[in-house]
Scaffold this motif. Structure first.
Motif, short mmCIF file in Angstrom:
data_model
loop_
_atom_site.label_atom_id
_atom_site.label_comp_id
_atom_site.label_asym_id
_atom_site.label_seq_id
_atom_site.Cartn_x
_atom_site.Cartn_y
_atom_site.Cartn_z
N ARG A 12 0.84 -1.20 0.00
CA ARG A 12 0.00 0.00 0.00
C ARG A 12 0.88 1.26 0.00
NH1 ARG A 12 -2.58 0.09 5.02
NH2 ARG A 12 -3.12 -2.07 4.62
N ARG A 15 2.40 1.69 -3.32
CA ARG A 15 1.39 2.18 -4.27
C ARG A 15 1.15 3.67 -4.06
NH1 ARG A 15 -3.45 -0.37 -2.84
NH2 ARG A 15 -2.23 -2.25 -2.65
N GLU A 16 1.01 4.04 -2.78
CA GLU A 16 0.79 5.45 -2.46
C GLU A 16 1.98 6.30 -2.93
OE1 GLU A 16 0.00 5.59 1.71
OE2 GLU A 16 -2.05 4.87 1.49
N ARG A 18 4.04 5.52 -5.34
CA ARG A 18 4.00 5.60 -6.81
C ARG A 18 2.95 6.60 -7.27
NH1 ARG A 18 2.71 0.14 -8.28
NH2 ARG A 18 3.80 -0.74 -6.53
N GLU A 19 1.82 6.59 -6.62
CA GLU A 19 0.75 7.53 -6.99
C GLU A 19 1.21 8.97 -6.74
OE1 GLU A 19 -2.73 6.33 -4.86
OE2 GLU A 19 -3.10 4.62 -6.18
N LYS A 20 1.91 9.16 -5.61
CA LYS A 20 2.43 10.51 -5.33
C LYS A 20 3.44 10.94 -6.41
CE LYS A 20 2.02 10.66 -0.29
NZ LYS A 20 2.76 10.61 0.97
N GLN A 21 4.32 9.99 -6.73
CA GLN A 21 5.32 10.30 -7.77
C GLN A 21 4.63 10.57 -9.12
OE1 GLN A 21 8.07 7.03 -7.85
NE2 GLN A 21 9.20 7.75 -6.04
N HIS A 22 3.64 9.73 -9.41
CA HIS A 22 2.89 9.90 -10.65
C HIS A 22 2.17 11.26 -10.66
CE1 HIS A 22 0.90 8.60 -14.28
NE2 HIS A 22 -0.31 8.85 -13.74
N ALA A 23 1.55 11.62 -9.53
CA ALA A 23 0.86 12.91 -9.41
C ALA A 23 1.87 14.05 -9.54
CB ALA A 23 0.13 13.00 -8.08
N GLU A 26 2.82 14.32 -13.16
CA GLU A 26 1.73 14.98 -13.91
C GLU A 26 1.72 16.48 -13.63
OE1 GLU A 26 -2.21 13.43 -13.80
OE2 GLU A 26 -1.52 11.37 -14.11
#
Length: 186
Positions: A12, A15-16, A18-23, A26
């Motif tokens: 988790r 994933r979080e 990665r999502e932060k990095q992805h955000a 972006e």
């Protein structure tokens, strides 16, 4: 169970993360796009401003060239009018001289057709004009002699002899013109 929970928590967190990095990526991409768009708009405005300035300069240059051309045309027109005016004055003076000094009046294209009749008239009038010319010549010579005498009385003998020598050709030319008139009458 603890290991499974630990694995799930780590998964988790990853994933979080990665999502932060992805955000974040972006956000960076959106920021770059926004900056690129602003830069493009600035360049577009700058280009339009330069084109507008160039267009104004071109119009000013064209207006200056047009003004110069109008001035040149005006100067040429004035020069042409001055030349025409001088030419007309010269022609009028020449016509006046021709009328004054010609035997049958002015010499114009329509008077050339009457030349034959004028010649016969002028030959008949030549004797009359000869008498008038003789009178004029004698009065001119008398005036010259009278003015010579008054001038000579005021001058020294050397000056008066020089002047009388200078005047001799003038009196001779008067005599020549008198004899020429006599010959042309014959």
């Amino acid at each position: 169970i603890l290991r499974t929970e630990e694995r799930q928590r780590l998964a988790r967190e990853r994933r979080e993360e990665r999502e932060k990095q992805h955000a974040a990526k972006e956000t960076q991409i959106l920021e770059k796009e926004r900056k690129a768009k602003l830069q493009y708009e600035k360049q577009l405005e700058e280009r339009q401003r330069k084109l507008k300035e160039q267009k104004q300069k071109e119009e000013q240059r064209r207006a200056a060239v047009e003004e110069k051309r109008k001035q040149k045309i005006e100067e040429e027109k004035e020069r042409y009018e001055a030349v025409m005016h001088r030419t007309l004055e010269r022609n009028q003076r020449l016509e006046t001289r021709q009328k004054r000094w010609s035997w049958g009046g002015s010499v114009t294209p329509d008077s050339e057709s009457k030349t034959a009749s004028k010649r016969s008239t002028s030959t008949a009038n030549l004797k009359q004009t000869e008498a008038v010319m003789n009178k004029r010549l004698s009065s001119s010579a008398a005036l010259l002699n009278a003015s010579d005498r008054t001038r000579r009385s005021q001058l020294s003998p050397l000056d008066s002899s020089v002047i009388s020598r200078l005047l001799a050709p003038t009196q001779a030319s008067l005599a020549r013109s008198k004899s020429a008139a006599t010959l042309s009458a014959d």
